[in-house]
Design a protein around this motif. Structure first.
Motif, PDB file in Angstrom:
ATOM      1  N   PHE A 183     -11.596   1.942 -37.855  1.00 56.23           N
ATOM      2  CA  PHE A 183     -12.735   1.786 -36.955  1.00 56.23           C
ATOM      3  C   PHE A 183     -13.576   3.052 -36.815  1.00 56.23           C
ATOM      4  CE2 PHE A 183      -9.492  -1.223 -35.314  1.00 56.23           C
ATOM      5  CZ  PHE A 183     -10.176  -2.402 -35.537  1.00 56.23           C
ATOM      6  N   GLY A 218      -7.370   6.512 -32.445  1.00 51.00           N
ATOM      7  CA  GLY A 218      -7.691   5.983 -31.118  1.00 51.00           C
ATOM      8  C   GLY A 218      -8.328   7.024 -30.227  1.00 51.00           C
ATOM      9  N   ALA A 391     -18.420  -0.623 -27.340  1.00 56.46           N
ATOM     10  CA  ALA A 391     -17.900  -0.508 -28.708  1.00 56.46           C
ATOM     11  C   ALA A 391     -19.002  -0.365 -29.737  1.00 56.46           C
ATOM     12  CB  ALA A 391     -17.032  -1.715 -29.042  1.00 56.46           C
ATOM     13  N   LEU A 401     -13.731  -3.694 -33.509  1.00 63.65           N
ATOM     14  CA  LEU A 401     -12.849  -3.079 -32.530  1.00 63.65           C
ATOM     15  C   LEU A 401     -12.761  -3.932 -31.274  1.00 63.65           C
ATOM     16  CD1 LEU A 401     -11.136  -0.642 -31.538  1.00 63.65           C
ATOM     17  CD2 LEU A 401     -13.252   0.226 -30.504  1.00 63.65           C
ATOM     18  N   ALA A 405      -9.104  -5.211 -30.029  1.00 60.16           N
ATOM     19  CA  ALA A 405      -8.511  -4.606 -28.830  1.00 60.16           C
ATOM     20  C   ALA A 405      -8.353  -5.651 -27.729  1.00 60.16           C
ATOM     21  CB  ALA A 405      -9.385  -3.458 -28.348  1.00 60.16           C
ATOM     22  N   THR A 407      -9.455  -6.570 -24.207  1.00 57.95           N
ATOM     23  CA  THR A 407     -10.570  -6.188 -23.343  1.00 57.95           C
ATOM     24  C   THR A 407     -10.495  -6.891 -21.996  1.00 57.95           C
ATOM     25  OG1 THR A 407     -11.995  -7.907 -24.300  1.00 57.95           O
ATOM     26  CG2 THR A 407     -12.092  -5.719 -25.290  1.00 57.95           C
ATOM     27  N   MET A 414      -6.606  -0.178 -26.768  1.00 56.20           N
ATOM     28  CA  MET A 414      -6.152  -0.146 -28.158  1.00 56.20           C
ATOM     29  C   MET A 414      -4.637   0.010 -28.185  1.00 56.20           C
ATOM     30  SD  MET A 414      -9.039   2.446 -29.726  1.00 56.20           S
ATOM     31  CE  MET A 414      -9.290   3.407 -28.225  1.00 56.20           C
ATOM     32  N   THR A 415      -3.976  -0.613 -29.164  1.00 57.64           N
ATOM     33  CA  THR A 415      -2.529  -0.479 -29.314  1.00 57.64           C
ATOM     34  C   THR A 415      -2.191  -0.410 -30.804  1.00 57.64           C
ATOM     35  OG1 THR A 415      -1.963  -2.844 -29.527  1.00 57.64           O
ATOM     36  CG2 THR A 415      -2.247  -1.982 -27.288  1.00 57.64           C
ATOM     37  N   ARG A 418      -2.474  -3.950 -32.294  1.00 52.84           N
ATOM     38  CA  ARG A 418      -3.791  -4.576 -32.347  1.00 52.84           C
ATOM     39  C   ARG A 418      -4.784  -3.791 -33.194  1.00 52.84           C
ATOM     40  NH1 ARG A 418      -4.995  -8.275 -28.119  1.00 52.84           N
ATOM     41  NH2 ARG A 418      -3.110  -8.847 -26.976  1.00 52.84           N
ATOM     42  N   THR A 419      -4.768  -2.489 -33.080  1.00 50.73           N
ATOM     43  CA  THR A 419      -5.799  -1.678 -33.725  1.00 50.73           C
ATOM     44  C   THR A 419      -5.246  -0.641 -34.705  1.00 50.73           C
ATOM     45  OG1 THR A 419      -5.773  -0.164 -31.817  1.00 50.73           O
ATOM     46  CG2 THR A 419      -7.394  -1.961 -31.785  1.00 50.73           C
ATOM     47  N   THR A 421      -3.805   2.054 -33.998  1.00 48.33           N
ATOM     48  CA  THR A 421      -3.943   3.388 -33.408  1.00 48.33           C
ATOM     49  C   THR A 421      -2.824   3.608 -32.402  1.00 48.33           C
ATOM     50  OG1 THR A 421      -5.277   2.639 -31.535  1.00 48.33           O
ATOM     51  CG2 THR A 421      -6.449   3.144 -33.573  1.00 48.33           C
TER      52      THR A 421
END
Length: 433
Positions: A183, A218, A391, A401, A405, A407, A414-415, A418-419, A421
């Motif tokens: 991202f 992240g 974003a 993103l 993520a 939201t 972010m985790t 999921r991402t 990061t």
């Protein structure tokens, strides 16, 4: 050292950690100092075994029905590294420097390990007392999120655009085979080897020239979403060692003014050297001076105030696996009180029309959304920027993103699952003009 000898050393280090209740890094350092025959490769391999065991401590203990250091390491070899009974038995030969032979019970447990009936906090490898908090955020996906936090983290770099562009930096590090971030347009990612050993990045010419910094993707994204504008006035209120300060300076192209502050003057010490290496010229470091208010002249003047708040660090468990077993409910309550105080204080520095960015490396709503809701209840002149809108600061990667993520009205989480990061929560709030 042989693989079996490294295994014995890891068991020894884990016993020291348990007996003396101290961070793994300290125990590993002391072991290395008292075993100088061990080369850098040996020490890295032993550290990998120790950290992998801490990542999967709960599930390893469940498989072996014991939390003794030897049991934890043996259980980790199966649940984390996928070793079968024969491979583990070969390492535990009882020969010189090798762990003792497997007992009958150990062999039986390693022959048919089963986590299917284990409690959720065991399957997800996180402390039992945090299950309710994680389930509140992730629902039925709490175990999957915990499991992702029990994996190894890659080595992420941020390209310093004051010194290089992503393609130039990537070419300079081609021998490390870096890939692009998912991202962040500034990110390069290096996947670690099978034992989790990272390359000596700080000895690389590109690092020494200030072209790259070590920074999780992240964390990079959090600074980008804050949208520091070139020529603007920015306060980094919890600057620490300055990772986000340096990124803000690059995003602002060294234009405008950044005020870097931290309540603990010791945390600011590395920032001066890092600024020089990075070529940063628009940062003014303001250190605390006893009872003197060194920020009073900034009240109501800042275009952006960034609060990278102190937190439990639950989002960084991939990098700090021993921390998740040391965190206690009292620490969470202490952090919540600090965050509420800092966030309310930070709001006073934002000018009308300016923004307040609240960032944590936590997954817990108590430290994230709840803190934002509490501030908004007190300050009706602040409103959250919708996460999908915030974003867009990432450009073309922004919608991706926002979709990946988690939201809420308050912000974006972010985790690793999921991402890809570390775990980061970002809330951007705007003050009415």
């Amino acid at each position: 050292m042989t693989p079996a000898a490294r295994l014995s050393a890891a068991i020894e280090v884990l016993a020291d950690i348990g007996a003396r209740h101290r961070p793994a890094s300290e125990a590993l350092k002391d072991w290395g100092l008292s075993h100088r025959f061990a080369g850098s490769g040996d020490r890295a391999a032993i550290a990998g075994l120790v950290y992998d065991t801490l990542r999967r401590r709960a599930s390893a203990a469940y498989v072996m029905a014991s939390d003794a250091p030897r049991a934890l390491v043996l259980g980790m070899l199966h649940v984390m590294r996928g070793f079968d009974l024969a491979a583990i038995a070969a390492l535990c030969s009882g020969e010189r420097f090798a762990p003792a032979r497997l007992t009958e019970e150990e062999g039986a447990r390693l022959a048919a390990p089963d986590l299917a009936a284990a409690p959720p906090f065991v399957q997800g490898d996180y402390p039992q007392w945090l299950h309710a908090s994680l389930r509140h955020v992730f629902g039925a996906e709490a175990v999957a999120e915990g499991s992702a936090l029990a994996t190894r983290a890659p080595l992420d770099l941020r390209v310093n655009t004051l010194k290089a562009d992503p393609e130039t930096a990537r070419a300079a590090l081609a021998h490390l085979n870096p890939g692009p971030g998912r991202f962040s347009p500034l990110a390069l990612r290096i996947v670690l080897d099978a034992e989790g050993k990272a390359p000596p990045l700080t000895a690389e010419p590109a690092f020494l020239r200030g072209e790259v910094e070590v920074q999780d993707e992240g964390s990079q994204i959090a600074a980008i979403l804050a949208q520091p504008a070139p020529g603007g006035q920015v306060l980094d209120l919890c600057a620490g060692a300055g990772g986000k300060t340096l990124e803000l300076a690059a995003l602002m192209d060294n234009k405008g003014q950044i005020y870097a502050y931290d309540a603990d003057i010791r945390r600011l010490k590395p920032l001066h050297e890092r600024m020089a290496r990075a070529g940063v010229r628009n940062v003014q470091v303001r250190s605390p001076r006893g009872a003197e208010d060194v920020l009073s002249d900034l009240e109501g003047r800042m275009d952006l105030v960034l609060v990278d708040a102190p937190c439990t660090g639950t989002g960084t468990w991939r990098r700090n696996p021993d921390a998740k077993w040391r965190v206690r409910p009292g620490a969470l309550a202490q952090r919540q009180a600090e965050q509420a105080r800092i966030l309310e204080h930070a709001a006073h520095y934002v000018r009308p029309g300016g923004r307040l960015a609240y960032v944590t490396c936590s997954l817990l709503d108590e430290e994230n959304g709840a803190q934002v809701r509490a501030l908004l209840a007190k300050r009706e002149d602040f409103h959250p920027v919708p996460p999908a809108e915030a974003a867009l600061a990432l450009g073309a990667q922004g919608p991706g993103l926002a979709a990946a993520a988690l939201t809420t009205r308050e912000g974006l989480l972010m985790t690793p699952r999921r991402t890809g990061t570390d775990g980061f929560f970002v809330s951007v709030m705007k003050r009415e003009g």
